[in-house]
Structures are given as structure tokens and as C-alpha cells.
Scaffold this motif. Structure first.
Motif, PDB file in Angstrom:
ATOM      1  N   LEU A  95       4.758  -5.416  15.952  1.00  0.00           N
ATOM      2  CA  LEU A  95       4.998  -4.269  15.071  1.00  0.00           C
ATOM      3  C   LEU A  95       3.911  -3.203  15.264  1.00  0.00           C
ATOM      4  N   LYS A  96       2.689  -3.670  15.402  1.00  0.00           N
ATOM      5  CA  LYS A  96       1.576  -2.726  15.592  1.00  0.00           C
ATOM      6  C   LYS A  96       1.721  -1.983  16.918  1.00  0.00           C
ATOM      7  N   ASN A  97       2.092  -2.696  17.962  1.00  0.00           N
ATOM      8  CA  ASN A  97       2.272  -2.067  19.276  1.00  0.00           C
ATOM      9  C   ASN A  97       3.437  -1.083  19.286  1.00  0.00           C
ATOM     10  N   ARG A  98       4.374  -1.258  18.367  1.00  0.00           N
ATOM     11  CA  ARG A  98       5.506  -0.336  18.264  1.00  0.00           C
ATOM     12  C   ARG A  98       5.190   0.847  17.351  1.00  0.00           C
ATOM     13  N   GLY A  99       3.954   0.930  16.880  1.00  0.00           N
ATOM     14  CA  GLY A  99       3.530   2.138  16.172  1.00  0.00           C
ATOM     15  C   GLY A  99       3.126   1.976  14.729  1.00  0.00           C
ATOM     16  N   VAL A 100       3.301   0.781  14.137  1.00  0.00           N
ATOM     17  CA  VAL A 100       2.973   0.607  12.716  1.00  0.00           C
ATOM     18  C   VAL A 100       1.462   0.434  12.556  1.00  0.00           C
ATOM     19  N   LYS A 101       0.813   1.484  12.046  1.00  0.00           N
ATOM     20  CA  LYS A 101      -0.649   1.453  11.906  1.00  0.00           C
ATOM     21  C   LYS A 101      -1.101   0.908  10.557  1.00  0.00           C
ATOM     22  N   GLY A 102      -0.277   1.072   9.537  1.00  0.00           N
ATOM     23  CA  GLY A 102      -0.680   0.612   8.212  1.00  0.00           C
ATOM     24  C   GLY A 102       0.492   0.169   7.362  1.00  0.00           C
ATOM     25  N   PRO A 119      -5.476  -5.864   7.621  1.00  0.00           N
ATOM     26  CA  PRO A 119      -6.376  -6.315   6.556  1.00  0.00           C
ATOM     27  C   PRO A 119      -6.312  -5.474   5.285  1.00  0.00           C
ATOM     28  N   GLN A 120      -5.843  -4.225   5.375  1.00  0.00           N
ATOM     29  CA  GLN A 120      -5.763  -3.368   4.195  1.00  0.00           C
ATOM     30  C   GLN A 120      -4.533  -3.665   3.339  1.00  0.00           C
ATOM     31  N   ASP A 178       9.537   9.495  -5.936  1.00  0.00           N
ATOM     32  CA  ASP A 178       8.413  10.437  -6.061  1.00  0.00           C
ATOM     33  C   ASP A 178       7.335   9.872  -6.988  1.00  0.00           C
ATOM     34  N   LYS A 179       7.776   9.297  -8.091  1.00  0.00           N
ATOM     35  CA  LYS A 179       6.842   8.700  -9.060  1.00  0.00           C
ATOM     36  C   LYS A 179       6.137   7.489  -8.453  1.00  0.00           C
ATOM     37  N   ILE A 180       6.893   6.663  -7.749  1.00  0.00           N
ATOM     38  CA  ILE A 180       6.323   5.467  -7.124  1.00  0.00           C
ATOM     39  C   ILE A 180       5.300   5.849  -6.068  1.00  0.00           C
ATOM     40  N   LEU A 181       5.654   6.817  -5.212  1.00  0.00           N
ATOM     41  CA  LEU A 181       4.750   7.230  -4.129  1.00  0.00           C
ATOM     42  C   LEU A 181       3.467   7.831  -4.687  1.00  0.00           C
ATOM     43  N   ALA A 182       3.581   8.602  -5.767  1.00  0.00           N
ATOM     44  CA  ALA A 182       2.386   9.200  -6.379  1.00  0.00           C
ATOM     45  C   ALA A 182       1.405   8.114  -6.834  1.00  0.00           C
ATOM     46  N   THR A 183       1.932   7.045  -7.394  1.00  0.00           N
ATOM     47  CA  THR A 183       1.083   5.925  -7.825  1.00  0.00           C
ATOM     48  C   THR A 183       0.474   5.214  -6.618  1.00  0.00           C
ATOM     49  N   LEU A 184       1.282   5.002  -5.588  1.00  0.00           N
ATOM     50  CA  LEU A 184       0.789   4.331  -4.387  1.00  0.00           C
ATOM     51  C   LEU A 184      -0.317   5.138  -3.708  1.00  0.00           C
ATOM     52  N   MET A 185      -0.219   6.458  -3.737  1.00  0.00           N
ATOM     53  CA  MET A 185      -1.226   7.315  -3.116  1.00  0.00           C
ATOM     54  C   MET A 185      -2.584   7.169  -3.800  1.00  0.00           C
ATOM     55  N   ILE A 186      -2.548   6.889  -5.100  1.00  0.00           N
ATOM     56  CA  ILE A 186      -3.798   6.661  -5.839  1.00  0.00           C
ATOM     57  C   ILE A 186      -4.379   5.303  -5.475  1.00  0.00           C
ATOM     58  N   GLU A 187      -3.504   4.316  -5.358  1.00  0.00           N
ATOM     59  CA  GLU A 187      -3.949   2.943  -5.083  1.00  0.00           C
ATOM     60  C   GLU A 187      -4.426   2.759  -3.647  1.00  0.00           C
ATOM     61  N   PHE A 188      -3.835   3.501  -2.705  1.00  0.00           N
ATOM     62  CA  PHE A 188      -4.141   3.324  -1.289  1.00  0.00           C
ATOM     63  C   PHE A 188      -4.613   4.661  -0.699  1.00  0.00           C
ATOM     64  N   ASP A 189      -5.891   4.926  -0.789  1.00  0.00           N
ATOM     65  CA  ASP A 189      -6.453   6.204  -0.325  1.00  0.00           C
ATOM     66  C   ASP A 189      -6.187   6.457   1.158  1.00  0.00           C
ATOM     67  N   TRP A 190      -6.198   5.417   1.970  1.00  0.00           N
ATOM     68  CA  TRP A 190      -6.071   5.586   3.412  1.00  0.00           C
ATOM     69  C   TRP A 190      -4.724   6.163   3.840  1.00  0.00           C
ATOM     70  N   VAL A 191      -3.735   6.108   2.940  1.00  0.00           N
ATOM     71  CA  VAL A 191      -2.401   6.586   3.294  1.00  0.00           C
ATOM     72  C   VAL A 191      -2.344   8.124   3.337  1.00  0.00           C
ATOM     73  N   LYS A 192      -3.238   8.786   2.622  1.00  0.00           N
ATOM     74  CA  LYS A 192      -3.163  10.240   2.488  1.00  0.00           C
ATOM     75  C   LYS A 192      -3.177  10.953   3.830  1.00  0.00           C
ATOM     76  N   SER A 193      -3.848  10.393   4.794  1.00  0.00           N
ATOM     77  CA  SER A 193      -3.921  11.047   6.103  1.00  0.00           C
ATOM     78  C   SER A 193      -2.595  10.966   6.862  1.00  0.00           C
ATOM     79  N   TYR A 194      -1.637  10.159   6.372  1.00  0.00           N
ATOM     80  CA  TYR A 194      -0.355  10.026   7.054  1.00  0.00           C
ATOM     81  C   TYR A 194       0.777  10.792   6.368  1.00  0.00           C
ATOM     82  N   VAL A 195       0.501  11.322   5.164  1.00  0.00           N
ATOM     83  CA  VAL A 195       1.552  11.992   4.397  1.00  0.00           C
ATOM     84  C   VAL A 195       1.633  13.467   4.777  1.00  0.00           C
TER      85      VAL A 195
END
Length: 404
Positions: A221-228, A249-250, A387-404
Motif C-alpha cells: 500500500l505504501k509503495n502504491r502511494g499511501v503515505k499516511g 506508526p502515526q 465536513d464536521k468529521i474531517l474538521a475534528t480529524l484535522m485537530i486530532e491529526f496535525d500531520w494531515v494538514k499538509s495533504y489537504v
């Protein structure tokens, strides 16, 4: 295609307000019907020897006589056609023959029947009844084999960089191998991306289990592009948690609570099941992890002596069973169980119920791919309140912001 007017296509997309793949499919279906109508008009023109309004060059006493409606099966589904008629009834169209009810290719129809669970012999009998075709089961097998490169391409296609949730679960089938019937697990990875859309990421027929095997799957999966990945929702797959921690690990790991409940209940006698289940509910429906632990302790005090294995399995896997308590209810509902992928598995079982034993792994892979392709074609709507779910996830997982 090289001479196709792309500007005209863009205008058409804007004018028709195409937003989804379903909109595009409906447009193609409509255009297909119009093209067939024009081909039939051309056939009739050649038959009569004059164009629609060119009466001066008419050299026949026959003439056009309106249209008849006809519904036919095509590769795009059912389409209603307008069939031009002549006054004498002598016109014998070639594109869509009289009494012909399908203009899909035989190969497409075979693949469609196969994808819906029909066996080679069922398909053979159907083709004979409808078309009078005498195709051998070997010929039908060769036609279905033509999708093998497509299956391989699909299994190796690039994936998105981030998935909010990946569910992994197995469905078991009987497969012939070395003249023996074996129970084999078809493992499926099912993801939800940052847009809240579902997709099947891959499938594997496991020869063995353990962290080494799952390490290979996750690295694929990682080799096919899934970074996180934010969450993995899994059944108790042997070695899976260790592999996730090594490759992603994250990611947070949530073992399926529904599977855990089923496992706990299998040790319980019939007469105790109702009371046992009611008491167990206080554990997994608690408001917090601490409250859940206290409920488990009370549950153990009441039932532990009689059913020690039921309680032990909760305690042994407590951390990964209770990850969902860290999140609000809308996220809890998404991660606490692998039920979303079980729904997919249930549809696969319907398609494969007529198959006693698959002759080999590829036969299973072919049918699973075609069935999944049919199922996922309908996945055109994103998760409710995303939209509500993603907003909560963005707070919980800071590293995702660079992909949005």
C-alpha cells in the motif's frame, strides 16, 4: 478520438452540469442512443435511396413511416431506441435487428453474468436459450480470463496519499489446490479518503498470516502511494498490529468491537446469553475509557469465574479495543467496528453463493474483482456529515494538514 472537439465537450459538461461519474454515465447512455438512431436513419436512407427531405430524387414508391419504440440491453444498461420504419415494412435494419433485445457484445454479457455469480454452465445454458449460441465452458473461461490483466492493473494502481480510515477483514472461500480443497481467506482493504469517499484499495489471498505477511501487504500500500493513515479498523488478524506500527506508526489501531462481542459470546451457555450480553453492553457503550474499564471490572466480578476466557480476551486487547473512546461519537461510529467492510463482504457472499469450490486462486480473484467493480460503481455519495468529521480529524491529526 484525436479529432474530437474538446471545447464542445467542455461546453456540454457545463451546460449539463455534470458533477458525478453517474451524471457522465447517463450522458454517455443518452448519446449512445442518439448515435444508434442516426445509424438506423442512415441505413433506412440507403434502403430507400433518398435522404429524409430530398423528395425530388425519390425513385421508389416506399417512404418513411415514423418510428417505433424499442427497449434494448446495452453495455450502458437498458436504453429506449426510436427505430425508423418504412411504409411497406420492408426495412430490415442491421445495427439493431428486428426482435433483437440486446446490442451488448456477447463477451460483455458473459462478464456481466459471471460478475453476478452465474457459473460457466449457467452462462452456457443462458446463451443457448437466448441466442442459440453453443459456447463451451472452456470458451467462456477464456473470455473471463481476458480480465486477468485488468485485475492485475487494478491491484497495482496508484492510491491516494492519505486515508482517514482503512478497514481490513477477511472472507473465506473453498479453493482447489494440489488436488485438495482448502479454506482460503480473501483479505480486503477498504478505505475512506479525505473527501469522505469509499473505495476498495486492494485484495489478497493469504497463504499464511503473521506480522511478516502483513508487513508485505502494508508496504505494498505504501509503495502504491499511501503515505499516511489515521485509523486502521481491523479484526483480530494475527500480526497485523505489529505490522501497522512498523509501516504506519502515526496510525491509531481499533480492533472491531462487534467481532470481540461475538468471540466473547461463543463461550457462554444458551441460558446465560441474554443476561451476559446485557451486562457486557455496559462496557462497550460507556462514555469514557475509564468508565468502560470500571464496567469491565464489575462484569468480571459477576461472570469471570464462570466464563474466564470471555473476560480475558477483553483485558488482553484492551488498548486496541478501546481506541474509539478517545473520539467524539461521529468518529466512534466510523471506527469501532469493521461493519462497513462486512457489508461489502455480505454482497460478495451473495454473488459467490452458487460456487461450491473455486478451481484456483485466480478464479476467485476474477469473480471478486468483477463483483467489487459492480458494487463500488454505486459509491457516489460521501459519508454523512463528513465536513464536521474531517474538521475534528484535522485537530486530532496535525500531520494531515499538509495533504489537504
Amino acid at each position: 478520438m484525436g479529432n474530437f472537439d474538446k471545447e464542445a465537450m467542455k461546453r456540454l459538461v457545463r451546460e449539463r452540469k455534470l458533477k458525478t461519474t453517474e451524471d457522465a454515465e447517463n450522458l454517455v447512455k443518452e448519446l449512445f442512443g442518439d448515435i444508434i438512431k442516426e445509424m438506423l436513419e442512415t441505413e433506412l436512407e440507403e434502403e430507400l435511396g433518398y435522404s429524409k427531405h430530398d423528395y425530388r430524387n425519390k425513385e421508389t414508391d416506399n417512404s418513411r413511416n415514423g418510428y417505433s419504440k424499442k427497449t434494448v440491453n446495452t453495455s450502458y444498461g437498458k436504453i429506449e431506441l426510436s427505430i425508423p420504419r418504412d411504409r411497406k415494412g420492408e426495412f430490415e435494419p442491421i445495427v439493431v435487428k428486428k426482435h433483437q433485445r440486446s446490442i451488448a457484445s456477447i463477451e460483455d454479457q458473459i462478464l456481466s453474468m459471471y460478475a453476478r455469480g452465474m457459473t460457466y454452465r449457467d452462462i452456457q445454458a443462458h446463451l443457448k436459450d437466448i441466442y442459440g449460441s453453443e459456447l463451451s465452458t472452456e470458451s467462456i473461461s477464456r473470455i473471463t480470463d481476458k480480465i486477468i490483466p485488468i485485475v492485475s492493473e487494478w491491484r497495482n494502481r496508484p492510491l491516494e496519499e492519505v486515508y482517514t480510515i482503512i478497514y481490513m477483514d477477511a472472507i473465506f472461500f473453498k479453493v482447489s489446490e494440489n488436488n485438495q480443497i482448502r479454506n482460503k481467506a480473501l483479505y480486503i482493504a477498504f478505505g475512506i479518503n479525505l473527501e469522505g469517499m469509499k473505495d476498495v484499495l486492494g485484495m489478497w489471498i493469504a497463504q499464511s498470516e503473521g506480522s511478516k505477511y502483513w508487513l508485505g501487504v502494508l508496504n505494498e500500500l505504501k509503495n502504491r502511494g499511501v503515505k499516511g493513515v489515521m485509523f486502521f479498523s481491523i479484526d483480530g488478524l494475527k500480526g497485523m498490529e505489529e505490522a501497522i506500527e512498523a509501516v504506519y506508526p502515526q496510525a491509531k489501531i481499533q480492533r472491531c468491537v462487534v467481532h470481540q462481542i461475538r468471540y466473547s459470546m461463543k463461550f457462554v451457555s444458551w441460558k446465560d446469553k441474554k443476561k451476559f450480553a446485557a451486562d457486557l453492553k455496559s462496557v462497550y457503550t460507556a462514555d469514557t475509557r475509564e468508565a468502560a474499564w470500571n464496567a469491565l471490572m464489575a462484569f468480571e466480578e459477576k461472570w469471570g469465574e464462570k466464563y474466564p476466557f470471555s473476560i480475558k480476551s477483553w483485558k488482553d486487547n484492551w488498548e486496541s479495543l478501546t481506541t474509539y473512546f478517545e473520539y467524539p461519537k461521529e468518529i466512534r461510529k466510523l471506527i469501532y467496528t469493521t461493519n462497513p467492510i462486512e457489508s461489502l463482504n455480505s454482497q460478495l457472499r451473495k454473488v459467490t453463493k452458487n460456487r461450491g469450490v473455486f478451481p484456483n486462486d485466480m478464479a476467485l480473484m476474477k469473480l471478486a474483482y468483477l463483483a467489487i467493480n459492480n458494487i463500488t460503481r454505486k459509491w457516489t455519495v460521501r459519508i454523512n456529515e463528513w465536513d464536521k468529521i474531517l474538521a475534528t480529524l484535522m485537530i486530532e491529526f496535525d500531520w494531515v494538514k499538509s495533504y489537504v
